[in-house]
Motif scaffolding. Structure first.
Motif, short mmCIF file in Angstrom:
data_model
loop_
_atom_site.label_atom_id
_atom_site.label_comp_id
_atom_site.label_asym_id
_atom_site.label_seq_id
_atom_site.Cartn_x
_atom_site.Cartn_y
_atom_site.Cartn_z
N ALA A 54 0.72 -1.40 0.16
CA ALA A 54 0.01 0.08 -0.19
C ALA A 54 0.60 1.49 0.25
N PRO A 55 0.53 1.93 -1.04
CA PRO A 55 1.26 3.45 -0.55
C PRO A 55 1.21 4.33 0.18
N ILE A 56 1.91 5.12 0.51
CA ILE A 56 1.36 6.14 1.83
C ILE A 56 0.97 7.16 1.14
N HIS A 57 -0.29 8.15 1.68
CA HIS A 57 -1.23 8.21 0.98
C HIS A 57 -0.95 10.07 1.98
N TYR A 58 -0.41 11.22 1.77
CA TYR A 58 -0.20 12.03 2.46
C TYR A 58 -1.80 13.35 1.76
N THR A 422 -0.83 -11.20 -1.93
CA THR A 422 -1.41 -11.57 -2.71
C THR A 422 -1.82 -11.01 -3.66
N ALA A 423 -2.46 -10.84 -4.49
CA ALA A 423 -2.60 -10.70 -6.16
C ALA A 423 -3.04 -8.42 -5.69
N GLU A 424 -3.04 -8.47 -6.47
CA GLU A 424 -2.53 -6.42 -6.77
C GLU A 424 -4.60 -6.53 -7.06
N PRO A 425 -4.77 -5.36 -6.64
CA PRO A 425 -6.65 -5.42 -7.26
C PRO A 425 -6.40 -5.21 -8.44
N ALA A 533 9.69 10.29 -6.46
CA ALA A 533 8.54 10.38 -5.54
C ALA A 533 6.90 9.80 -6.27
N LEU A 534 6.92 9.95 -7.91
CA LEU A 534 5.22 9.50 -8.89
C LEU A 534 5.15 7.81 -9.31
N THR A 535 6.58 7.18 -8.96
CA THR A 535 6.59 6.08 -9.45
C THR A 535 5.36 4.85 -9.16
N GLU A 540 -0.06 3.31 -9.41
CA GLU A 540 -1.32 3.04 -8.33
C GLU A 540 -2.46 2.96 -9.73
N LYS A 541 -2.28 3.94 -10.08
CA LYS A 541 -2.51 4.32 -11.12
C LYS A 541 -3.38 4.51 -12.84
#
Length: 665
Positions: A54-58, A422-425, A533-535, A540-541
């Motif tokens: 999971a990425p950390i979202h600020y 586990t598999a990625e969503p 920082a963007l990778t 994810e998107k």
């Protein structure tokens, strides 16, 4: 069930128990979303954080959150009654309005990410924020309380009782803290449960420990340099050991406000050749120091404000590393260290008793070995992370999300399944990232119009701002645009990503060095940090195409092309910040874009740009458009231009997707 984790600040070097818990849940099949209201205070990271999927979202900067607040008050989404009540009841110190602002943002974020339940570590401002998040979104929350958080930091037992009443459950990390919480919050006693912090023993592989040879015994202590860690008592105990003629060294890992005072004590007691303050270290370096030590010591006390350790993670880490422990009979420490079996416990603030216990272990290598092995066995039996998360999972299974059939069914908690991934969503279709180097930007007066035109034409744009200009006064158009932008986090987070990927960073620098025409070093290093920082965010998107909105952001886009195998396009402003020769070479790596200067277009793949302004009248018209929010330059041919540009962008993103599919075949 998709779980959200909300922190006031993450990551924090001393809070490895949070990392271990989330990593264990991910390995057991839980999908996590991690939110942090504030960035970390240091760019130093423990290596194992890179294992989090999971990425950390600020949260975005406060300037943007205030725009969200303004909009929420207009559309009726602001929790006005709760804010007003908390400000009246608890005073300005609890910062109810700020908590509500933060909650407003994460309520929207967690909703969009499909989060069913939010868990919060620490019963302080993060838990207070979760109360507002629940009021805004309806997403339920739970809390893990630790000790200092509710005993000191929150500062109000009435607010603590309100938080506990609003939570689905409260996990306390020891029997001691559970009983304390139940006393303070009697109406919520039945929902307060003891859930120990667990230890990931894969980071502490079992070894065959032998009685050390004729070496100087090494004492190690770890913690923030604050009063309740009791380092002054440890230093004075070391002075007593030296007075007795015992041979030893002592290393203290950590940093904090008392560093200067402790250094002065060490000099005054003439211990500079024995006692060393090492500052903060990465987790890998800490584990190496633990493995090389003979004794772990933590002289915990209660400070003048009533704060104390409750269940120090460093103690169970030392026991996992099979180190004998010397500590104090304080709070939940006796729940980990069994006096006379896995180590020795002494009264807090008793320097002589502490020196006596340390001296006993310094002189008895076999006793050190016995306590160390017994400590390791105790961790294996009672504090493995696999066992520790089991009651937490059981509590999650009783939440409203579980009653709606959303409870996960992870595999049995055992060693065989512990490392299973586990598999990625599933992710949405390919998207297009718009890289905005700095916002607001006077050289891009109609960027808001461009994004609006793309949105109107259903182009899947992800506009990302690398740096916010917080000095600009926002116009109505800017405020409208701000809520659709994504912002890179604080520079400390960006620097941490750069340091954590040194091999990649070095390769990027080497690649630049080999080119005959180079981007200026200052611009390159800044944009390369943005790119790293963007990778995660772009993966994810599911971004397949990156559009650079300026020559500066083109530097970043071309680095992302190497890292993510995306296609790139660019808009070059009328007065670029980079050398003309570099721009010409860079444009050859793009699939196309938009140019004001037609001489830069060598192969005819770029559109003539209709959105930049060179002459004084054109600039004035653009600025008026920007300030008013009304595009005074919008002509019929401009509408045709935006349609052409939208179709081109979509074609590029789809062609990239097609080529990737073909490559996989």
């Amino acid at each position: 069930m998709r779980l959200g984790y909300l922190y006031s600040r993450y990551p924090v070097l001393s809070q490895t128990f949070c990392d271990a818990e989330m990593l264990a849940l991910e390995r057991l099949g839980f999908e996590l979303e991690i939110g942090s209201v504030y960035p970390p205070l240091t760019s130093l990271r423990h290596e194992h954080i890179a294992c989090l999927r999971a990425p950390i979202h600020y949260a975005p900067p406060q300037e943007i959150l205030k725009i969200l607040e303004k909009n929420a008050k207009t559309n009726g989404n602001w929790p006005r009654d709760l804010v007003d009540r908390h400000e009246r009841k608890y005073g300005p110190g609890v910062k109810a309005e700020q908590r509500a602002r933060n909650a407003l943002y994460f309520a929207d974020y967690f909703k969009r990410r499909g989060v069913d339940h939010v868990h919060v570590h620490f019963a302080n401002r993060a838990a207070h924020t979760a109360m507002f998040l629940k009021a805004i979104s309806g997403i339920p929350f739970s809390v893990t309380a630790h000790g200092q958080d509710f005993m000191k930091d929150l500062g109000n037992d009435d607010l603590l009782r309100e938080i506990c009443a609003a939570a689905e459950f409260v996990a306390a990390e020891t029997d001691y803290s559970r009983d304390l919480l139940r006393q303070r919050c009697p109406d919520s006693a039945t929902k307060i449960h003891r859930v120990y912090n667990g230890m990931d023993l894969t980071r502490f592989p079992a070894r065959h420990y032998e009685v050390p040879g004729d070496t100087v015994p090494r004492i190690i202590s770890i913690g923030r340099l604050v009063a309740f860690k009791g380092f002054e008592y440890l230093i004075h105990a070391c002075a007593e050991l030296a007075r007795r003629g015992l041979n030893f060294t002592c290393e203290i890992i950590g940093d904090g406000p008392l560093r200067g005072d402790l250094e002065a004590r060490i000099r005054k007691l003439k211990l500079s050749d024995r006692v060393h303050l090492l500052g903060s270290l990465s987790q890998g370096a800490v584990l190496e120091k633990l493995g090389a030590a003979d004794i772990f010591a933590l002289a915990s006390v209660t400070d003048a404000q009533g704060a104390s350790d409750v269940f120090p993670t460093v103690i169970i880490e030392a026991m996992a590393a099979a180190r004998p422990v010397v500590s104090t009979r304080l709070a939940g420490i006796p729940e980990s260290v069994v006096d006379g079996e896995t180590g020795l416990l002494v009264p807090p603030e008793d320097t002589m008793a502490l020196a006596e216990a340390l001296g006993r272990l310094i002189q008895d290598a076999k006793l050190r070995l016995y306590y160390g092995r017994a400590g390791r066995e105790r961790i294996e039996q009672h504090f493995r992370i696999e066992h520790a998360v089991a009651p937490l999972i059981e509590l999650f299974g009783k939440t409203p999300a579980a009653s709606q059939g959303k409870a996960p069914h992870p595999p049995s908690v055992d060693t065989a399944t512990y490392g299973a991934a586990t598999a990625e969503p599933a992710r949405a279709g390919n998207q297009i990232a718009y890289l905005i180097d700095r916002w607001p930007d006077r050289s891009l007066p109609l960027l808001d119009r461009e994004l609006e035109e793309m949105k109107r034409r259903n182009v899947p744009i992800v506009p990302i701002v690398c740096e916010l200009d917080s000095q600009t006064r926002y116009t109505r158009a800017m405020e409208k645009m701000a809520t659709s932008l994504e912002f890179l986090p604080d520079p400390m987070v960006i620097e941490a990503e750069w340091r954590a990927n040194q091999a990649v960073a070095q390769k990027l620098e080497e690649d630049r060095a080999q080119r005959s025409v180079r981007a200026p070093s200052a611009i390159f290093l800044r944009q390369a940090r943005f790119a790293l920082a963007l990778t995660k965010l772009l993966r994810e998107k599911n971004v397949s195409h990156v559009h650079a909105t300026s020559s500066r952001s083109l530097v970043c886009a071309l680095i992302l092309k190497k890292l993510l195998n995306v296609t790139v396009s660019a808009t070059i402003e009328a007065r670029p910040n980079l050398p003309r020769e570099w721009i010409q070479n860079a444009l050859s790596e793009c699939v196309g874009g938009r140019l004001r200067d037609r001489q830069l277009d060598r192969d005819g793949s770029f559109l003539s740009d209709k959105t930049t302004f060179r002459s004084a009248p054109q600039q004035a018209l653009g600025l008026v458009s920007q300030r008013s929010g009304i595009d005074l330059t919008r002509l019929r041919r401009r509408t045709r231009f935006w349609q052409q540009w939208a179709e081109t962008l979509i074609r590029w993103s789809r062609s990239d997707r097609k080529s990737k599919i073909e490559n996989r075949k």
